[in-house]
Design an enzyme around this catalytic site. Structure first.
Site, short mmCIF file in Angstrom:
data_model
loop_
_atom_site.label_atom_id
_atom_site.label_comp_id
_atom_site.label_asym_id
_atom_site.label_seq_id
_atom_site.Cartn_x
_atom_site.Cartn_y
_atom_site.Cartn_z
N THR A 95 53.89 45.24 38.77
CA THR A 95 53.42 46.42 38.02
C THR A 95 51.94 46.25 37.69
O THR A 95 51.52 45.18 37.23
CB THR A 95 54.24 46.59 36.73
OG1 THR A 95 55.61 46.68 37.13
CG2 THR A 95 53.82 47.83 35.97
N CYS A 154 37.21 24.51 34.11
CA CYS A 154 38.55 24.09 34.48
C CYS A 154 38.60 22.59 34.73
O CYS A 154 39.64 21.97 34.61
CB CYS A 154 39.02 24.85 35.71
SG CYS A 154 37.84 26.03 36.30
N1 PLP Z 1 35.98 30.73 41.79
C1 PLP Z 1 34.90 30.43 41.06
C2 PLP Z 1 33.60 30.15 41.75
C3 PLP Z 1 34.98 30.36 39.66
O1 PLP Z 1 33.89 30.04 38.94
C4 PLP Z 1 36.22 30.63 39.05
C5 PLP Z 1 36.38 30.50 37.58
O2 PLP Z 1 35.76 29.68 36.92
C6 PLP Z 1 37.32 30.98 39.86
C7 PLP Z 1 37.16 31.00 41.22
C8 PLP Z 1 38.64 31.28 39.26
O3 PLP Z 1 38.65 32.59 38.69
P1 PLP Z 1 39.77 32.97 37.64
O4 PLP Z 1 39.44 32.27 36.37
O5 PLP Z 1 39.67 34.47 37.50
O6 PLP Z 1 41.07 32.56 38.23
#
Ligand code: PLP
Length: 396
Positions: free
Chosen positions: A247, A335
């Protein structure tokens, strides 16, 4: 924190939502709550929002409206792009080329495919984080089906030669995907001029909501000579023309579209303004703090990104000390900043592991003022001095 202002310098990790986006989303939460697949008028109102939002998001990259597929994130868009092309084209070939400085969303998707008998080439980069175009072309074989190289790096801000990569991909009839999560909304992108087949983006990097992203798929996944070149990796109720069933998050997507609209209006002025702030930070630190250097390309970099190498101290300690001064910065990508391993991006550009630990990423954005930057530049040198006095990593 009392009345002290918090200076947020971590826009590359995520952006605060623009109040104008929140306003639009609130309106949709209240009034446009229908399921966009429903036939009744509340559902159809949501469906119309979806069409309009698709058009707005497409316009930022000169794409056709129906080539935009909304997803739940940049990560999901990367997964669909890479897995979707790999699984559809297994008979054609099993070779994928990517780079050594991709975000984990691309890197780990490629590593998964390696376990499933795909051959992955990780193209090295130079000391500025740039790929070498000749090397890329030499690596293409008869079984190469996909090149996935990021538009701009999330840690060091280096912008890759995307148009030229697209030309090479076209010349050799290979599909070209770019993870543009950091570049989308910050610098101009034109999917036609740059020969891009697939492009991932995410709303939370441009003052939109978290949990909303998009994948651009050229010509609805049909390519001359290839026919259908991508297939879904999730299965369900046919939403987003089967590419991303579930959805649809219409309020989030309406927020994404509003964020894109604002970005379109503000991009030229913001590029100029943020570049000045970026350069002010770089010049000041390199001239006033000993044993520092810049990671990433000096000019071919995102207007909002600074990544400093600060020798003899740990990036984590700098981040925590700055936090106690009400400044938010980062050691690398958000991350991976919980990991004790040095950043794979810094290692890829040739930084020694002991130096890679001493990196500080400072990223400015729409709400960063000159006053914020001055405050940061006042606080950083004493923080570095204090930590160096305690550091076991002395100069030799
Ligand atoms: N790709 C890059 C270059 C990013 O900087 C990030 C997030 O930090 C992502 C992918 C992942 O994006 P999302 O947080 O929307 O999953």
């Amino acid at each position: 924190m009392n009345e002290t202002k918090y200076v947020y310098l971590d826009y590359a990790a995520t952006t605060p939502m623009d109040p104008r986006v929140i306003e639009v989303m609130n309106e949709h939460f209240r009034e446009s709550y229908g399921n966009s697949s429903s036939l009744h008028s509340i559902g159809q109102k949501a469906a119309q929002t979806l069409v309009k939002s698709r058009e707005i998001v497409a316009s930022l990259i000169n794409a056709k409206r129906d080539d935009i597929y909304f997803t739940s994130s940049g990560t999901e868009a990367d997964n669909i792009a890479i897995m979707g092309v790999a699984l559809k084209n297994q008979k054609r070939g099993n070779h994928i080329i990517t780079s050594t400085l991709e975000h984990h969303a691309v890197e780990n998707t490629c590593k998964q495919l390696k376990k499933r008998d795909f051959e992955i080439t990780f193209l090295p980069v130079d000391k500025n984080g740039l790929i070498n175009l000749e090397e890329l072309e030499d690596m293409i074989t008869k079984s190469t089906i996909l090149i996935s190289i990021m538009f701009a790096n999330n840690e060091i801000g280096t912008i890759e030669p995307i148009k030229e990569i697209g030309e090479i991909a076209r010349k050799h009839d290979v599909i070209f995907h770019t993870d543009a999560v950091q570049a989308f909304g910050k610098i101009p992108i034109n999917v036609d001029e740059m020969n891009i087949d697939l492009l991932s983006a995410s709303a939370h990097k441009l003052y939109g909501p978290k949990g909303v992203g998009m994948l651009y798929i050229r010509n609805k996944g049909i390519r001359e000579g290839w026919g259908k070149y991508i297939e879904p990796i999730m299965f369900g109720g046919g939403h987003e023309r089967d590419m991303r069933p579930s959805t649809v998050n219409v309020p989030g997507i309406a927020g994404f579209a509003k964020a894109v609209e604002l970005t379109k209006e503000e991009m030229p002025k913001e590029i100029e303004r943020q570049t000045k702030l970026r350069d002010k930070i770089i010049e000041f630190v390199l001239n006033n703090v000993d044993d520092t250097y810049l990671n990433g390309h000096r000019t071919q970099r995102l207007p909002n990104n600074v990544n400093l190498g600060i020798r003899f101290i740990e990036g984590e300690s700098i981040v925590l000390d700055l936090d106690s001064e009400h400044i938010a910065a980062s050691t690398g990508s958000a991350c991976s900043s919980k990991s004790l391993d040095p950043s794979h991006v810094l290692l890829a550009i040739g930084i020694k592991p002991q130096d890679a630990h001493g990196s500080l990423r400072v990223s400015v954005g729409r709400f960063t003022t000159e006053e914020d930057v001055n405050y940061f530049l006042k606080k950083l040198p004493p923080v570095v001095d204090r930590l160096r006095k305690m550091s076991p990593l002395k100069k030799t």
